[in-house]
Design a protein around this motif. Structure first.
Motif, PDB file in Angstrom:
ATOM      1  N   ARG A  88       0.860  -1.194   0.000  1.00 33.31           N
ATOM      2  CA  ARG A  88       0.000   0.000   0.000  1.00 33.31           C
ATOM      3  C   ARG A  88       0.892   1.238   0.000  1.00 33.31           C
ATOM      4  O   ARG A  88       2.081   1.183   0.357  1.00 33.31           O
ATOM      5  CB  ARG A  88      -0.886   0.005   1.238  1.00 33.31           C
ATOM      6  CG  ARG A  88      -1.802  -1.201   1.369  1.00 33.31           C
ATOM      7  CD  ARG A  88      -3.108  -0.995   0.653  1.00 33.31           C
ATOM      8  NE  ARG A  88      -3.877   0.062   1.275  1.00 33.31           N
ATOM      9  CZ  ARG A  88      -4.675  -0.100   2.344  1.00 33.31           C
ATOM     10  NH1 ARG A  88      -4.785  -1.304   2.893  1.00 33.31           N
ATOM     11  NH2 ARG A  88      -5.346   0.896   2.849  1.00 33.31           N
ATOM     12  N   LYS A  89       0.339   2.336  -0.395  1.00 30.20           N
ATOM     13  CA  LYS A  89       1.054   3.610  -0.402  1.00 30.20           C
ATOM     14  C   LYS A  89       0.799   4.355   0.901  1.00 30.20           C
ATOM     15  O   LYS A  89      -0.340   4.589   1.286  1.00 30.20           O
ATOM     16  CB  LYS A  89       0.588   4.474  -1.581  1.00 30.20           C
ATOM     17  CG  LYS A  89       1.042   3.996  -2.945  1.00 30.20           C
ATOM     18  CD  LYS A  89       2.528   4.213  -3.136  1.00 30.20           C
ATOM     19  CE  LYS A  89       2.959   3.822  -4.556  1.00 30.20           C
ATOM     20  NZ  LYS A  89       4.416   4.005  -4.736  1.00 30.20           N
ATOM     21  N   ILE A 118      -2.969   6.037   1.719  1.00 31.75           N
ATOM     22  CA  ILE A 118      -3.750   6.777   0.721  1.00 31.75           C
ATOM     23  C   ILE A 118      -5.123   6.150   0.533  1.00 31.75           C
ATOM     24  O   ILE A 118      -6.132   6.841   0.431  1.00 31.75           O
ATOM     25  CB  ILE A 118      -2.980   6.824  -0.621  1.00 31.75           C
ATOM     26  CG1 ILE A 118      -1.691   7.618  -0.438  1.00 31.75           C
ATOM     27  CG2 ILE A 118      -3.836   7.432  -1.717  1.00 31.75           C
ATOM     28  CD1 ILE A 118      -0.852   7.704  -1.695  1.00 31.75           C
ATOM     29  N   ASP A 119      -5.182   4.828   0.510  1.00 28.53           N
ATOM     30  CA  ASP A 119      -6.455   4.165   0.235  1.00 28.53           C
ATOM     31  C   ASP A 119      -7.446   4.341   1.359  1.00 28.53           C
ATOM     32  O   ASP A 119      -8.629   4.037   1.185  1.00 28.53           O
ATOM     33  CB  ASP A 119      -6.226   2.667   0.001  1.00 28.53           C
ATOM     34  CG  ASP A 119      -5.424   2.438  -1.274  1.00 28.53           C
ATOM     35  OD1 ASP A 119      -5.344   3.377  -2.076  1.00 28.53           O
ATOM     36  OD2 ASP A 119      -4.894   1.325  -1.455  1.00 28.53           O
ATOM     37  N   ASP A 120      -6.996   4.818   2.518  1.00 23.37           N
ATOM     38  CA  ASP A 120      -7.936   5.024   3.613  1.00 23.37           C
ATOM     39  C   ASP A 120      -8.961   6.090   3.277  1.00 23.37           C
ATOM     40  O   ASP A 120     -10.080   6.087   3.780  1.00 23.37           O
ATOM     41  CB  ASP A 120      -7.184   5.428   4.889  1.00 23.37           C
ATOM     42  CG  ASP A 120      -6.575   4.211   5.566  1.00 23.37           C
ATOM     43  OD1 ASP A 120      -6.874   3.089   5.111  1.00 23.37           O
ATOM     44  OD2 ASP A 120      -5.815   4.387   6.522  1.00 23.37           O
ATOM     45  N   ASP A 121      -8.566   7.065   2.406  1.00 21.42           N
ATOM     46  CA  ASP A 121      -9.524   8.098   2.014  1.00 21.42           C
ATOM     47  C   ASP A 121     -10.630   7.499   1.156  1.00 21.42           C
ATOM     48  O   ASP A 121     -11.800   7.884   1.250  1.00 21.42           O
ATOM     49  CB  ASP A 121      -8.805   9.216   1.256  1.00 21.42           C
ATOM     50  CG  ASP A 121      -7.771   9.910   2.140  1.00 21.42           C
ATOM     51  OD1 ASP A 121      -7.928   9.848   3.376  1.00 21.42           O
ATOM     52  OD2 ASP A 121      -6.808  10.484   1.592  1.00 21.42           O
ATOM     53  N   LYS A 122     -10.260   6.553   0.289  1.00 21.04           N
ATOM     54  CA  LYS A 122     -11.250   5.951  -0.606  1.00 21.04           C
ATOM     55  C   LYS A 122     -12.093   4.914   0.119  1.00 21.04           C
ATOM     56  O   LYS A 122     -13.263   4.741  -0.183  1.00 21.04           O
ATOM     57  CB  LYS A 122     -10.536   5.307  -1.794  1.00 21.04           C
ATOM     58  CG  LYS A 122      -9.703   6.293  -2.599  1.00 21.04           C
ATOM     59  CD  LYS A 122      -8.972   5.577  -3.724  1.00 21.04           C
ATOM     60  CE  LYS A 122      -8.085   6.548  -4.502  1.00 21.04           C
ATOM     61  NZ  LYS A 122      -7.329   5.866  -5.582  1.00 21.04           N
ATOM     62  N   ARG A 123     -11.482   4.225   1.059  1.00 19.42           N
ATOM     63  CA  ARG A 123     -12.200   3.172   1.777  1.00 19.42           C
ATOM     64  C   ARG A 123     -12.527   3.627   3.197  1.00 19.42           C
ATOM     65  O   ARG A 123     -12.177   2.985   4.167  1.00 19.42           O
ATOM     66  CB  ARG A 123     -11.358   1.899   1.840  1.00 19.42           C
ATOM     67  CG  ARG A 123     -10.820   1.446   0.499  1.00 19.42           C
ATOM     68  CD  ARG A 123      -9.867   0.296   0.684  1.00 19.42           C
ATOM     69  NE  ARG A 123      -9.218  -0.093  -0.566  1.00 19.42           N
ATOM     70  CZ  ARG A 123      -8.284  -1.026  -0.644  1.00 19.42           C
ATOM     71  NH1 ARG A 123      -7.883  -1.642   0.433  1.00 19.42           N
ATOM     72  NH2 ARG A 123      -7.734  -1.325  -1.821  1.00 19.42           N
ATOM     73  N   ASP A 141       5.555   9.819  -0.807  1.00 16.27           N
ATOM     74  CA  ASP A 141       4.864   8.529  -0.839  1.00 16.27           C
ATOM     75  C   ASP A 141       5.898   7.403  -0.775  1.00 16.27           C
ATOM     76  O   ASP A 141       6.879   7.402  -1.528  1.00 16.27           O
ATOM     77  CB  ASP A 141       4.034   8.373  -2.111  1.00 16.27           C
ATOM     78  CG  ASP A 141       2.817   9.289  -2.119  1.00 16.27           C
ATOM     79  OD1 ASP A 141       2.453   9.792  -1.031  1.00 16.27           O
ATOM     80  OD2 ASP A 141       2.231   9.502  -3.197  1.00 16.27           O
TER      81      ASP A 141
END
Length: 491
Positions: free
Chosen positions: A156-157, A191-196, A367
């Motif tokens: 993950r980033k 980063i994916d925490d914003d989308k999920r 990142d």
């Protein structure tokens, strides 16, 4: 007074005659029985063996009727149907396993039912499909259990935010407030925490990704003793969302941020020559050994005769400093070639002069790749631990068993009435014979009461000997009583 042959003697009727004292159960008297001093009767002395009928005097009254205990309840069930449970004590332990094994086949419909109802073939097809599905699910569960034993990671980033704020000097606020200062903050999130964005999910703290963090400031500005800010993980460390450093100063500061990732499981950096040879830079020990084995297998370096040895080629000779080595020696020889992984180095400039006049904030983003536990691992673990579906399946299985039991009971009833309608006389005779056998088994009656009811039974050759033995025993009993009474009077 003598008695005529075939008639009972005068006086009170002897034991076993109508109106006399009750006779013993069928069978010869045991050793020591009162009134019989002769040898114990055996199966050879009395025809019929132990438990045989007691003989009667020739010409005497007819055979005595034996009143058998009647079976409680109504008439027994038809042949082939389930018998009522009897209380014969605890069943052996093997009955539990046999019951379980039997339940596996309890779902199958009898062949006669399938012939009578052709639509039941669809049910049998569903049973076959269920067996295939169960075997597939069991195989997948085993695969999942094996997969959970291995680390499951996904990349993950992680976005790192490095921001600094300048606080200019102020007059009239005292000695401490008159000094200009700056504040550096290091924060980050996936980063994916914003989308999920899941409200029920706990976000991972920023510090949990790292084993240590070091901020190295300009040594010329802050001296050799105050230019390092260090954080190292300990067993009692509490995770945090970021790090903050505050120092006095009104000039731009060059700083170096060193971040050492916390690899789980541990990863190692390979020696430069071995890394180029295997194409692996930083990895776990099992992956490194696997890559080395692939190299050995690809270049056919395994000894043809002694399979536990590896013949090193030119490159492996330079790395391991040997021409030949055992497979068991590889982990030990790898230890000097494995080093701690390199930290992530970020060169950053703390801008103070641009923000001197106002308390503004300047942020830089970086990142980096991090490894986190695969969410699929949690789902797989929950699947193995879930019991709701198992309970529902068990409930449905119980309903199927009950339905099949009902079908079998109805089939037995149908066969019972069909056989009765086909030949009532033959059916009744067979049924009575079956009930007689059951009654004999349940009451534990010895002998054959049905034959003993008939007078012909007592005209057999052994009856004379049995009568003689009976009267001999009575005479001995009376003699013992007379001797006893005379002995008492003489005393």
């Amino acid at each position: 007074m003598s008695s005529r042959p075939g008639y009972p003697p005068p006086g009170p009727p002897p034991q076993g005659y109508p109106g006399g004292p009750p006779t013993r159960p069928y069978g010869p008297p045991p050793t020591g029985y009162p009134g019989y001093n002769g040898p114990p009767m055996t199966s050879s002395s009395v025809p019929g063996g132990p438990g045989g009928p007691r003989p009667m005097a020739p010409g005497g009254p007819g055979p005595q009727m034996v009143s058998l205990p009647q079976r409680q309840g109504t008439m027994g069930p038809p042949p082939g149907s389930k018998r009522p449970a009897d209380n014969r004590g605890p069943m052996p332990q093997s009955s539990k396993s046999s019951k379980k094994k039997k339940k596996l086949a309890d779902k199958i419909l009898p062949q006669k039912v399938r012939e009578l109802v052709p639509e039941s073939q669809a049910y049998m097809d569903l049973l076959a499909f269920e067996r295939k599905l169960d075997s597939t699910i069991m195989r997948k569960r085993l695969d999942i259990q094996e997969a959970l034993k291995r680390p499951m990671k996904q990349k993950r980033k992680l976005r790192i935010f490095i921001s600094n704020t300048s606080f200019p000097a102020r007059e009239g606020d005292g000695e401490e407030g008159s000094v200009a200062s700056w504040e550096l903050r290091v924060e980050g999130r996936l980063i994916d925490d914003d989308k999920r964005n899941d409200p029920g999910k706990t976000k991972r703290k920023f510090s949990s990704f790292f084993k240590s963090l070091v901020i190295e400031l300009d040594k010329d500005l802050y001296g050799p003793d105050n230019h390092l800010v260090e954080w190292h993980r300990t067993p009692t460390t509490q995770e945090t969302d970021g790090f903050q450093v505050k120092r006095p100063g009104d000039k731009n500061v060059r700083c170096t941020i060193l971040l050492l990732l916390d690899y789980q499981p541990l990863q190692f950096k390979l020696d430069q020559r071995l890394a180029r040879l295997l194409g692996v830079h930083t990895q776990t020990r099992p992956v490194i050994i696997s890559a080395l084995w692939q190299y050995i297998k690809t270049h056919k370096l395994q000894d043809a005769h002694e399979r536990e040895f590896v013949n090193c080629d030119l490159f492996l000779k330079q790395i391991f400093q040997t021409e030949r080595m055992k497979f068991a020696e590889i982990p030990q020889r790898l230890n000097p070639l494995l080093h701690p992984p390199d930290p992530i180095v970020i060169n950053h400039i703390i801008s103070v002069e641009e923000l001197r006049l106002t308390e503004n904030k300047k942020t830089a983003c970086y990142d980096i790749d991090v490894e986190v536990d695969d969410t699929l691992k949690t789902q797989m673990n929950n699947f193995l631990l879930s019991t709701a579906s198992q309970q529902e399946i068990q409930s449905l299985d119980n309903k199927i068993h009950e339905t099949v039991d009902t079908i079998n009971s109805l089939k037995n009833s149908r066969e019972f009435f069909l056989s009765f309608a086909k030949d009532p006389q033959l059916f009744i005779n067979k049924w009575l014979q079956s009930q007689t056998r059951d009654l004999k088994t349940m009451t534990d009656v010895s002998g054959n009461p049905e034959e003993e009811r008939r007078v012909d039974f007592y005209y057999q050759p052994w009856v004379t000997e049995g009568v003689c033995r009976y009267f001999y025993g009575k005479i001995q009993q009376k003699r013992a009583e007379l001797d006893s009474s005379l002995g008492i009077r003489n005393a």
